[in-house]
Structures are given as structure tokens and as C-alpha cells.
Design an enzyme around this catalytic site. Structure first.
Site, PDB file in Angstrom:
ATOM      1  N   GLU A  10    -102.934 120.839  32.439  1.00 22.21           N
ATOM      2  CA  GLU A  10    -101.512 120.791  32.131  1.00 22.21           C
ATOM      3  C   GLU A  10    -100.685 121.932  32.723  1.00 22.21           C
ATOM      4  OE1 GLU A  10     -99.754 118.430  30.501  1.00 22.21           O
ATOM      5  OE2 GLU A  10    -101.558 117.192  30.462  1.00 22.21           O
ATOM      6  N   SER A  49    -107.685  97.891 -31.478  1.00 18.77           N
ATOM      7  CA  SER A  49    -108.969  98.135 -32.139  1.00 18.77           C
ATOM      8  C   SER A  49    -109.821  99.207 -31.487  1.00 18.77           C
ATOM      9  CB  SER A  49    -109.766  96.823 -32.218  1.00 18.77           C
ATOM     10  OG  SER A  49    -109.107  95.885 -33.033  1.00 18.77           O
TER      11      SER A  49
END
Length: 774
Positions: free
Chosen positions: A186, A462
Site C-alpha cells: 500500500e 401453583s
């Protein structure tokens, strides 16, 4: 002196011509360029410093424990490996890879550091059989391993307000080939230019002019960094002008090493949905499922090559583009002497090697993260978490979480149109430690909205009943599981003058029946009679001992007229699952700072336990719920081997469906209902229990012991009077009791035979068939 004289003469003669352009230039410089540059300079310093030092806080699941005897299935192990970013390459030689041969897995672990120390990388061989780890050895030496852990998966990242995933690394920790190769491909003059490389610009302009289109770029790494940090992708003069100034300013302020480190951590290399992949370290995990330092030359070359165009060279979407670009980069590595010919040939011959299931963590479990945040806010504020460079190690079990999500999805889907308005929540914990393994806040996985597991206060029905029985069983001289309870009608005047006349779910009464049957079939009337005899204040005080401050003081509490969130009910049931130890539910194991030092550990010191005989009796009775009671479908579905203990729950008008149950390793609480509180048409057994069964059909777990436990014994009892009898007597049942609590004498079968002789019958039938109760 003569030179100065001639210069002054030249300036005087030229001044009339350059005067106006000079003052215009000075005006532009002091009026625009200088202030504009100063503004950009401040922006550069602020943004650059934030980038370099704002390291995210990372959140991890629990490490996967492996040892002989640990419950594990091939599906669960492969799920864990995939979620932790491991990939199957058929060899298992490189860190982060695994291979499979039948039921034997070779895993190259990556190692990790955690609040409990951590593990070094190693290659292990795991053999599975009969739902557990049958053998564990070192793959290199062949020596048995007693215990090891795989590195935990990252489940979330706290990094500002953006969903950008980063792995901040120091330049010294980046592979040298990547650092040198990046510059070779690069920006070969990176170490010498001032942010702009005029020779590269000239070369690119000539090449593009000759080709008639853009074939080469002349931007430096500094300019590319500027684009990632500050600019958009528009190609216009303003952007180019800003790019040049910003590049010069960065070069003026920072060293080449710091600029390169920022680039390595910031460069854009892909996209996962709405989540950007920034930096080579993040890209290494996203594409290869491994850490940056573990990458091979061909993998480094691919990532370097993708800098030119992450979308065009995406190896998953365009593998041919990616392969060509990678091989071109490898040739550049060879030409610049970074690798030799043999390495280049081997790398070019290798496949791309992209991990199929590798992905970035993206705060996948928001409901669990809500619990994590709630537990660490006392020690860490939001600013510290967002910018503190911390590592938070949690208790999340990826397999439990994902299987629980699937269980909710499958159950809701099976309801058809009725399920469209139904919501769900759940909590899964370690039965012995109280560690929270999974949290479901919605029927939609990943939903970031209302967290029903923590915040939905709903009547528990319950599921409260086992604690009524537990308080009674703390007095074994008065009550045991064979004690007869009255299931007759109840009519009580309430404080407002109205009459309270509760009923059983089947709208029937059942006379006198053993306590174990009353709980197994969830008979309301028997439970209320028992609770009133035990004393409502005692039961209320017991529940308040768990930190609840709004316990219903009326008798309706005894059958579940009490609002709780699923997390609160899980806290209550944790007491039963952990054998009478009131353990807080913890979602965090510890926190490490940026240097890997443990700065906070979250541990629970287990006490001696309370009312353990009563807890064990209640647990045994709840196992009968799963055998012949309201949760008998557990056994019917092939899960009888778990010997699970649990309880269904249904609120009035079937608005809420609950199930809480535990095995020898896991506790899971599920709720189903509607946010608008309208009826669902679901009992506990037809809604939440289905989610529980679906979870444990997949989740590896250890069974709960079918034996009553220490301090208890099995005794033959006559269910018609609750007394000890001979096993050969008709109708005799074997029930768990506190050892030594029953008189040693048995009543025998004499009077039973006398009754039969005179035509009477004292037959005691076996437990009745299960009814669709609460």
C-alpha cells in the site's frame, strides 16, 4: 549588499502588479486557511487520541469446562466451538481449529486469561459417549487430562454508542509480515514521506493517463487513515483538499509507529449486517475465526489485499476475486523479500480457508446483558464500562442460552395463531452454584425491548405451593408426605365482607388424601387447608427471608396470588435446587483491567444449608409431580431418566403459564403469557412445561438422584391414614420420610383383611391418573 539592493528594486517595480493578489492571498490565509487548519488540527487531535486510547470493554461467556464425566453431546460441543469462533478444518492443528472422527474431537485451544487464572493453549482430544465426556487426553503426548477449559466466547462489546467491532492491538503484537507487507503493498515510502507522496501521485497519474481510466492510486497509508477517521467516499475537490491538510497535520503531530498502529486498528475490512469490521485483529476473527497472531502468510496476504476494496474482494461473496487478489499480494511479498519462493508457492496453493461460521459478537443476548449491567453498576459506572478497557467474564452458557431460545421459538410456533400474541421469558441457572447460565427476555431472540425475565411481574400460580409444603415439612413430628390433608370446600369471609370460595382446577373435591398427592396434582383446597394450619404468617415470613418485600398477606397467597418476575421465581427455586442453600443468582464471575489483572471477583460463600430435610422431602415430592402429577409429560416425552423435580403453575383465567424444574445440574424457570394480560388458554403443563421439555431434550445435563437423600429414608405407608404399614398390604405406598421420624411399629394388614371378610373394602388405590391441573 548589492543583491539586497537589486531585490528591493525588483519588489518596488513589481509591487503594483502583485499588490492585489498578495493581499487577497494574505486575506485567504489569515481569514480562512489558518483558522480552518486550526479547527482541523483540533479535530485531528481529539479523534486520533480517542481512537488510540478508547479501548472497548469486552464481555465474555463462561469458559467451557471439559473433564471426564461432564455432561456433553456432540451437538452441544460443536455449538460451543462454533460460538467461540472455532472452525472445523479436519485437522485441529492450528489454534482455533478442530477436527472430528466419529465421537472423538481434536481441538487446538487458544488459551485465555480470566479471573480464575486461565489456561495455556494446547491440543486436546475429547471422546464423547453416553451423553458425557468419556475420555480427555493431551493430543500431542497422549497423557490423560483431568480438567481443562476452552477459551470463552465474546458475547458483547461496549464501545461508545456505535455498533462497530474492534480489536485494539499494539503494533508490537502485530505479526511482522503484516506490518511489512502492508507497507510493501500500500505505501512503500511510508517511512519517508510527510503524509503525501508526490512521486506516487505522479506515477499514478501517468499510469491512469496511459490506461485511459483509473488503474492505480497514489494515496498513502496516512491518507487512507484520514478517510476512515474523518471523511466520506465522495470524490470531489473539497474532500481531496481536506484529506491533504489532515494527512499533513497527522504526520506533524504523531510518529510513524503511532500512525501505523492507528491504521492497523482502524482500517475498514468488511461488514456484518449493520456492524462494521474495523482493524486487522477484528477481521482475523471475522474471516478466519482466529486471533491475528495465529494467521498464516496466505491469510495475512488476503487481509492486506482486501484493503483495496473490502466489498469487491469479500472472500465469502466473491471468492475468485479474493483468491486472485491474495495471490497478487503474495507475489509482492516475494518480490520485496518478505517471503521466499517456497513459502510463496505453498501459500498460493492453499485454499482461502474462510471459516464458515466465524462472526463478530454483536451484543447477541440483550436480556442477559441487562442482568450483567444490573449486577456490576455498584462497582463500575457507565463511563468506566464504555471506555474502561475492561474484560467482564460472565456466567453465560452459550449452549443453554441458544437451546432455551430455540425451545421458546418452537413452543410459540407450535401454538399457531394463538401464539401470535403470546410472549415468553425464562431463566436457566446452575443448580448448585446459582450462576445464571441463560436469560430469555422475549419470544424473539435478540429482542432489545422489554425484558420480561427481569421486569414482568406476574402471578406465579401453583409454583408457590412447594414452599407451603416445605414450611410444613420442617416439623416432621407433625407432617410428612403421607399425612392426610383435607381437600374439602373452603368458604372464608374477606376483610371487605365478601366470601372467598376457592376451588380446584377440576371443580371437584377429593376428600382426605396424602400430602404428596395433593402437591403432585396441585389441589388448591388441600394446599389452603395445610397453609392455614401451618400458619400464614410463617409462610409469609419464609418468603420474605429471600428479600421479597411485597408478599401478599391474604390466604390467596397459598395458591399463587403473588406477583413475581421469572428471575425472582428462579431465585426462590434455587433454594430447592441447591439443597437448601439460599444462593444469590450471579451473572458475573469477575472483571479484569487492560493489563489482565483481576480487579473484581464475584463469589458466593456457601453456608451449611437450612431445613435440608424439609427441602429434600419437597424435592422428592416434586419428582412425583414429574412422574404422575401435573408434569407427567416429562416422563412421557422420554426424559424420565432425568428424575427431574418441578412444579407447574397457572394463574386465574389461564393468563399465565409457568413451569419451574431442576435436574441434578440445571434449574430452568419458564413463563408464558400476554403483555395485555388477556387469557392465553394455556395451563402450566400445556405452555411453559413444553418449553422446559424442549430445552432439556437438547441441553446436556446430569440427572437428579432418585434416592431421597441424606437424612431421609423410604417407608411403606398406608395412604388412607398416613401410618407405617407392611409392604404386602393392599394399597401400601413407599414414601420418603425423615429418618427415625415415624414410630417403628407397623399397623399390618389385619384390619384390612377383617374389612374384606365382612364385605367392606379398605383398598387404597394407587395414585390417580394425572389430570390437566395447574
Amino acid at each position: 549588499m548589492a543583491f539586497l539592493t537589486r531585490l528591493q528594486s525588483f519588489v518596488r517595480s513589481a509591487w503594483p502588479w502583485v499588490r492585489i493578489p498578495f493581499w487577497i492571498a494574505m486575506g485567504l490565509f489569515f481569514g480562512f486557511l489558518l483558522p480552518y487548519t486550526l479547527i482541523l488540527n483540533k479535530r485531528v487531535q481529539d479523534r486520533f487520541n480517542d481512537l488510540v486510547f478508547a479501548v472497548p470493554t469486552r464481555v465474555y461467556a463462561r469458559p467451557l469446562e471439559l473433564a471426564s464425566g461432564v455432561a456433553m453431546t456432540p451437538a452441544a460441543l460443536e455449538l460451543e466451538l462454533t460460538f467461540a469462533g472455532y472452525s472445523n478444518d479436519g485437522k485441529g492443528e492450528v489454534a482455533g481449529r478442530w477436527a472430528k472422527q466419529g465421537t472423538r474431537y481434536t481441538i487446538a485451544s487458544r488459551g485465555y486469561a480470566g479471573p480464575d487464572g486461565g489456561e495455556l493453549p494446547k491440543r486436546i482430544r475429547v471422546t464423547l459417549g453416553r451423553g458425557q465426556v468419556s475420555a480427555l487426553v493431551d493430543a500431542d503426548s497422549g497423557k490423560p487430562i483431568k480438567l481443562t477449559h476452552l477459551d470463552p466466547a465474546r458475547i458483547a462489546t461496549v464501545y461508545g454508542a456505535q455498533q462497530e467491532e474492534r480489536r485494539i492491538v499494539r503494533l508490537a503484537d502485530v505479526p511482522p509480515l503484516l506490518v511489512s507487507g502492508l507497507q510493501a503493498v500500500e505505501d512503500r515510502d511510508f517511512k519517508h514521506h510527510i503524509g503525501l507522496d508526490f512521486s506516487a501521485i505522479a506515477r499514478a497519474a501517468f499510469a491512469n493517463l496511459r490506461a485511459g481510466h483509473t488503474v492505480q492510486g497514489g494515496s498513502t497509508l496516512t491518507q487512507q487513515l484520514v478517510r476512515n477517521l474523518f471523511l466520506d467516499r465522495n470524490q470531489n475537490f473539497t474532500r481531496k483538499f481536506n484529506e491533504a491538510i489532515l494527512s499533513l497535520l497527522i504526520e506533524a503531530h504523531y510518529s510513524k509507529e503511532r500512525i501505523l498502529q492507528a491504521y492497523v486498528n482502524e482500517v475498514f475490512l468488511g461488514q456484518q449486517g449493520s456492524q462494521a469490521v474495523h482493524g486487522f485483529a477484528a477481521a482475523a476473527e471475522f474471516y478466519f475465526g482466529r486471533r491475528l497472531e495465529d494467521l498464516r502468510p496466505q491469510e495475512i496476504a488476503l487481509l492486506v489485499g482486501m484493503v483495496k476494496g473490502p466489498s469487491y474482494y469479500d472472500p465469502r461473496r466473491y471468492p475468485q476475486h479474493a483468491l486472485q487478489r491474495r495471490n497478487l499480494v503474495l507475489q509482492q511479498f516475494l518480490q520485496t523479500g518478505l517471503i521466499n519462493a517456497a513459502q510463496a508457492n505453498a501459500a498460493q496453493a492453499a485454499p482461502l480457508g474462510i471459516a464458515d461460521n466465524a462472526q463478530l459478537p454483536h451484543n447477541r443476548f440483550p436480556a442477559f446483558m441487562d442482568l450483567v449491567r444490573s449486577q456490576i453498576t455498584a462497582d463500575f459506572d457507565d463511563d468506566t464500562l464504555r471506555a474502561g478497557n475492561l474484560s467482564i467474564f460472565t456466567t453465560l452458557d452459550p449452549a443453554a442460552q441458544l437451546y432455551a431460545e430455540q425451545a421458546v421459538t418452537n413452543t410459540v410456533k407450535a401454538l399457531g395463531k394463538r401464539g401470535e400474541a403470546v410472549q415468553s421469558a425464562g431463566v436457566i441457572t446452575d443448580a448448585h452454584t446459582g450462576s445464571v447460565l441463560a436469560v430469555i427476555g422475549s419470544k424473539l431472540p435478540g429482542d432489545t425491548g422489554f425484558n420480561r425475565a427481569m421486569d414482568a411481574q406476574r402471578p406465579v400460580g401453583s409454583t408457590i405451593k412447594p414452599f407451603v409444603y416445605l414450611v410444613a415439612l420442617t416439623d416432621p413430628s407433625r407432617w410428612n408426605l403421607g399425612t392426610l390433608l383435607d381437600d374439602g370446600p373452603i368458604s372464608m369471609r374477606q376483610p371487605d365482607g365478601t366470601m372467598w370460595e376457592p376451588h380446584n382446577d377440576d371443580n371437584q373435591t377429593h376428600g382426605m388424601l396424602p400430602m404428596v398427592d395433593a402437591l403432585a396434582h396441585s389441589w388448591n383446597l388441600a394446599t389452603i387447608h395445610l397453609g392455614l394450619e401451618v400458619g400464614l404468617p410463617r409462610i409469609k415470613a419464609f418468603l420474605e427471608s429471600f428479600g421479597f418485600t411485597d408478599i401478599n398477606p391474604s390466604p390467596s397467597l397459598l395458591i399463587g396470588a403473588q406477583d413475581m418476575a421469572p428471575l425472582q421465581l428462579a431465585q426462590l427455586y434455587q433454594y430447592l435446587a441447591s439443597d437448601g442453600h439460599a444462593l444469590p443468582l450471579l451473572a458475573v464471575r469477575g472483571v479484569l483491567d487492560g493489563s489482565g489483572r483481576t480487579i473484581k471477583r464475584y463469589e458466593v460463600q456457601e453456608g451449611q444449608g437450612e431445613y435440608q430435610n424439609a427441602v429434600r422431602l419437597t424435592t422428592w415430592a416434586m419428582q412425583q409431580v414429574a412422574l404422575f402429577g401435573t408434569a407427567h409429560s416429562i416422563g412421557d416425552s422420554g426424559l424420565a431418566w432425568l428424575h427431574a423435580a418441578g412444579k407447574t403453575g397457572t394463574s386465574n383465567d389461564m393468563r399465565d403459564s409457568w413451569f419451574a424444574g431442576f435436574t441434578g445440574q440445571h434449574l430452568a424457570v419458564f413463563w408464558m403469557g400476554r403483555d395485555d394480560n388477556k387469557p392465553t388458554g394455556l395451563f402450566g403443563a400445556t405452555g411453559a412445561l413444553r418449553e422446559w421439555r424442549d430445552l432439556f431434550a437438547k441441553l446436556p445435563t446430569r440427572p437428579l438422584s432418585a434416592d431421597p437423600g441424606p437424612g431421609l429414608e423410604l417407608a411403606w405407608m398406608n395412604p388412607s391414614d398416613g401410618k407405617r404399614t407392611d409392604p404386602q398390604c393392599e394399597g401400601a405406598r413407599q414414601l420418603a420420610v425423615v429418618a427415625g421420624s415415624l414410630p417403628p411399629d407397623t399397623e399390618g394388614c389385619f384390619w384390612q383383611r377383617v374389612g374384606d371378610f365382612f364385605g367392606g373394602s379398605h383398598d387404597n388405590p394407587p395414585p390417580p391418573n394425572p389430570l390437566p391441573a395447574q
